[in-house]
Write a protein that holds these residues in place. Sequence first.
Motif, PDB file in Angstrom:
ATOM      1  N   THR A   1       0.831  -1.208   0.000  1.00  0.00           N
ATOM      2  CA  THR A   1       0.000   0.000   0.000  1.00  0.00           C
ATOM      3  C   THR A   1       0.863   1.255   0.000  1.00  0.00           C
ATOM      4  N   LEU A   2       1.932   1.267   0.795  1.00  0.00           N
ATOM      5  CA  LEU A   2       2.810   2.436   0.818  1.00  0.00           C
ATOM      6  C   LEU A   2       3.547   2.607  -0.508  1.00  0.00           C
ATOM      7  N   ALA A   3       3.935   1.485  -1.139  1.00  0.00           N
ATOM      8  CA  ALA A   3       4.579   1.573  -2.450  1.00  0.00           C
ATOM      9  C   ALA A   3       3.608   2.150  -3.480  1.00  0.00           C
ATOM     10  N   PHE A   4       2.348   1.775  -3.410  1.00  0.00           N
ATOM     11  CA  PHE A   4       1.354   2.355  -4.318  1.00  0.00           C
ATOM     12  C   PHE A   4       1.205   3.848  -4.071  1.00  0.00           C
ATOM     13  N   ALA A   5       1.156   4.256  -2.802  1.00  0.00           N
ATOM     14  CA  ALA A   5       1.002   5.680  -2.486  1.00  0.00           C
ATOM     15  C   ALA A   5       2.173   6.492  -3.027  1.00  0.00           C
ATOM     16  N   ALA A   6       3.355   5.877  -3.145  1.00  0.00           N
ATOM     17  CA  ALA A   6       4.545   6.599  -3.610  1.00  0.00           C
ATOM     18  C   ALA A   6       4.701   6.581  -5.121  1.00  0.00           C
ATOM     19  N   THR A   7       4.073   5.603  -5.784  1.00  0.00           N
ATOM     20  CA  THR A   7       4.288   5.457  -7.230  1.00  0.00           C
ATOM     21  C   THR A   7       3.005   5.425  -8.050  1.00  0.00           C
ATOM     22  N   GLY A   8       1.898   5.046  -7.443  1.00  0.00           N
ATOM     23  CA  GLY A   8       0.649   4.909  -8.194  1.00  0.00           C
ATOM     24  C   GLY A   8       0.394   3.520  -8.714  1.00  0.00           C
ATOM     25  N   VAL A   9       1.293   2.559  -8.472  1.00  0.00           N
ATOM     26  CA  VAL A   9       1.104   1.175  -8.898  1.00  0.00           C
ATOM     27  C   VAL A   9       1.595   0.249  -7.790  1.00  0.00           C
ATOM     28  N   SER A  10       1.089  -0.973  -7.804  1.00  0.00           N
ATOM     29  CA  SER A  10       1.557  -1.976  -6.855  1.00  0.00           C
ATOM     30  C   SER A  10       2.980  -2.386  -7.209  1.00  0.00           C
ATOM     31  N   PRO A  11       3.815  -2.719  -6.215  1.00  0.00           N
ATOM     32  CA  PRO A  11       5.199  -3.150  -6.520  1.00  0.00           C
ATOM     33  C   PRO A  11       5.262  -4.485  -7.246  1.00  0.00           C
ATOM     34  N   PHE A  12       4.138  -5.203  -7.321  1.00  0.00           N
ATOM     35  CA  PHE A  12       4.084  -6.474  -8.043  1.00  0.00           C
ATOM     36  C   PHE A  12       3.117  -6.394  -9.223  1.00  0.00           C
ATOM     37  N   GLU A  13       2.876  -5.210  -9.719  1.00  0.00           N
ATOM     38  CA  GLU A  13       1.891  -5.006 -10.781  1.00  0.00           C
ATOM     39  C   GLU A  13       2.249  -5.835 -12.009  1.00  0.00           C
ATOM     40  N   GLY A  14       1.262  -6.613 -12.500  1.00  0.00           N
ATOM     41  CA  GLY A  14       1.436  -7.422 -13.700  1.00  0.00           C
ATOM     42  C   GLY A  14       0.397  -7.078 -14.741  1.00  0.00           C
ATOM     43  N   ALA A  15       0.496  -7.706 -15.900  1.00  0.00           N
ATOM     44  CA  ALA A  15      -0.452  -7.442 -16.979  1.00  0.00           C
ATOM     45  C   ALA A  15      -1.844  -7.930 -16.629  1.00  0.00           C
ATOM     46  N   ASN A  16      -1.943  -8.921 -15.766  1.00  0.00           N
ATOM     47  CA  ASN A  16      -3.236  -9.443 -15.332  1.00  0.00           C
ATOM     48  C   ASN A  16      -3.069 -10.018 -13.937  1.00  0.00           C
ATOM     49  N   ALA A  17      -4.181 -10.514 -13.391  1.00  0.00           N
ATOM     50  CA  ALA A  17      -4.152 -11.018 -12.015  1.00  0.00           C
ATOM     51  C   ALA A  17      -3.229 -12.223 -11.869  1.00  0.00           C
ATOM     52  N   VAL A  18      -3.199 -13.090 -12.876  1.00  0.00           N
ATOM     53  CA  VAL A  18      -2.355 -14.290 -12.786  1.00  0.00           C
ATOM     54  C   VAL A  18      -0.881 -13.902 -12.734  1.00  0.00           C
ATOM     55  N   GLU A  19      -0.480 -12.965 -13.600  1.00  0.00           N
ATOM     56  CA  GLU A  19       0.909 -12.527 -13.587  1.00  0.00           C
ATOM     57  C   GLU A  19       1.255 -11.816 -12.283  1.00  0.00           C
ATOM     58  N   THR A  20       0.317 -11.025 -11.754  1.00  0.00           N
ATOM     59  CA  THR A  20       0.565 -10.338 -10.489  1.00  0.00           C
ATOM     60  C   THR A  20       0.778 -11.339  -9.358  1.00  0.00           C
ATOM     61  N   VAL A  21      -0.049 -12.350  -9.291  1.00  0.00           N
ATOM     62  CA  VAL A  21       0.094 -13.374  -8.254  1.00  0.00           C
ATOM     63  C   VAL A  21       1.416 -14.119  -8.407  1.00  0.00           C
ATOM     64  N   PHE A  22       1.790 -14.427  -9.640  1.00  0.00           N
ATOM     65  CA  PHE A  22       3.065 -15.120  -9.867  1.00  0.00           C
ATOM     66  C   PHE A  22       4.235 -14.271  -9.387  1.00  0.00           C
ATOM     67  N   ARG A  23       4.196 -12.967  -9.661  1.00  0.00           N
ATOM     68  CA  ARG A  23       5.292 -12.094  -9.244  1.00  0.00           C
ATOM     69  C   ARG A  23       5.381 -12.007  -7.723  1.00  0.00           C
ATOM     70  N   ILE A  24       4.224 -12.015  -7.038  1.00  0.00           N
ATOM     71  CA  ILE A  24       4.245 -11.961  -5.572  1.00  0.00           C
ATOM     72  C   ILE A  24       4.939 -13.193  -5.002  1.00  0.00           C
ATOM     73  N   ILE A  25       4.703 -14.347  -5.601  1.00  0.00           N
ATOM     74  CA  ILE A  25       5.253 -15.590  -5.066  1.00  0.00           C
ATOM     75  C   ILE A  25       6.699 -15.802  -5.485  1.00  0.00           C
ATOM     76  N   ARG A  26       7.060 -15.396  -6.711  1.00  0.00           N
ATOM     77  CA  ARG A  26       8.356 -15.787  -7.268  1.00  0.00           C
ATOM     78  C   ARG A  26       9.342 -14.648  -7.454  1.00  0.00           C
ATOM     79  N   GLU A  27       8.898 -13.425  -7.648  1.00  0.00           N
ATOM     80  CA  GLU A  27       9.808 -12.351  -8.044  1.00  0.00           C
ATOM     81  C   GLU A  27       9.921 -11.291  -6.951  1.00  0.00           C
ATOM     82  N   ASP A  28      10.958 -10.480  -7.088  1.00  0.00           N
ATOM     83  CA  ASP A  28      11.182  -9.379  -6.149  1.00  0.00           C
ATOM     84  C   ASP A  28      10.284  -8.189  -6.515  1.00  0.00           C
TER      85      ASP A  28
END
Length: 436
Positions: A210-237
């Motif tokens: 939430t704080l990263a969104f407030a500073a940039t306007g996007v989630s730090p794990f923002e993906g092209a779709n929900a599946v990619e976003t979930v994958f990035r949360i589990i696997r990527e920085d």
Amino acid sequence: MTAAPEPKHALRATDPARIGPYRLLGRLGSGGMGLVYLGRSTTGQLAAIKVLRDELAEDALFRSRFLRELTVASRISGRFSAAVLGSSGARDLHLWLATEYVPGPSVLEAVHASGPLDPQTIRALWLGLLGALETIHSAGIVHRDLKPSNVLLAADGPRVIDFGISALADTTRLTATNAAVGTPGYMSPELIRGDTEVGPPSDVFALGCTLAFAATGVSPFEGANAVETVFRIIREDPDLTRVPAEIVTLVEPCLEKDPALRPTIDTLLGMLSTAETDRISRLLAHGQWLPAPIQAQTVEREGRALAWDGARQALPAAAPAEWPLPADDLTTSLFTSRAAPPDEIPPAEPTTVIVNGAAPAPVPSPAPRQPPLGTFGPPPVDDPAAAPDTGATGPVDEVSLRTHTALLPADTPPLPRLPRRGWRRWVPALRGIVRK
């Protein structure tokens, strides 16, 4: 500022006029589980009233979730959460929950309207959200859906709202096995995996997002779709390249994949220097922590609510009746007017006089006086003082005219007399039969 609610916020004809002690002024929004109204109590308390949808009222799962939200919200009484003002009973057919109305925008709305927040505002938001989570976790509750749209920006600090999928430490989970409930982009890895143990570290992960969104306007794990976003949360920085350096030091430890490696609330509270914490808390205490554009949004919303209230006063008297509905009409929809048609209104009971403990036959009401034949006008009254004043030369109301007397000029010739025919001539089966 408009003089009436906007179309999406105006009350519909099928909406109730009141819910409990609150008179409804407009719609604040709607979601999958229910509608949220703005209401005002007799004592002038504004409230956001959430009502479970009719089609979900008999569903055991949704009803349990709503009742759990009611229980969870009632346990929390901290400064940085919306206070519970009232609610329906647990066994009521229709469930509703009234919380303190916060006119400020959410973090999501503020960022979309004015852009990312400055570092000083983010540090104040950080301190306020830590205070909210401290209160929530001390009550044995895990929010599980902390995100920008569930954080309202009030003058005296942020407010955490919406405990619809919160978990109590002493209750079982309502979600099915391997089912994740939350918002992609702000869910912790353990919440996505559906782990049985989802505790306060999950809210810490959502706080960092939430704080990263407030500073940039996007989630730090923002993906092209929900599946990619979930994958990035589990696997990527997380992507923190656009987050200011002084904010990265606060956010990055919260986004560890392993919940055991994330800092506790007490540790996070100590990450700012004592002087900086004292300065920010002073701004929060005196309502000076929000930038001018967000303060303008808050003032505009307060004025809009007042305009809605004024527009609500001008509605016709034939508004939908109060709600909840009577217990003898449980099949009627929540959003159905209770005004009975005129032909369904029962006649008044005759007057009965009790004499010496005995009740004689009802005394019939005297028949109304009839006007003389050939005249028209309003019905006469026995009491001249009670007669309506229609003006010396004003027209008579058409509704009160007597229509049982034909209004014909004096020189109209009489109508021709029709020859009398026997009734048998009009019966098809008896035509041609001559009566002897």
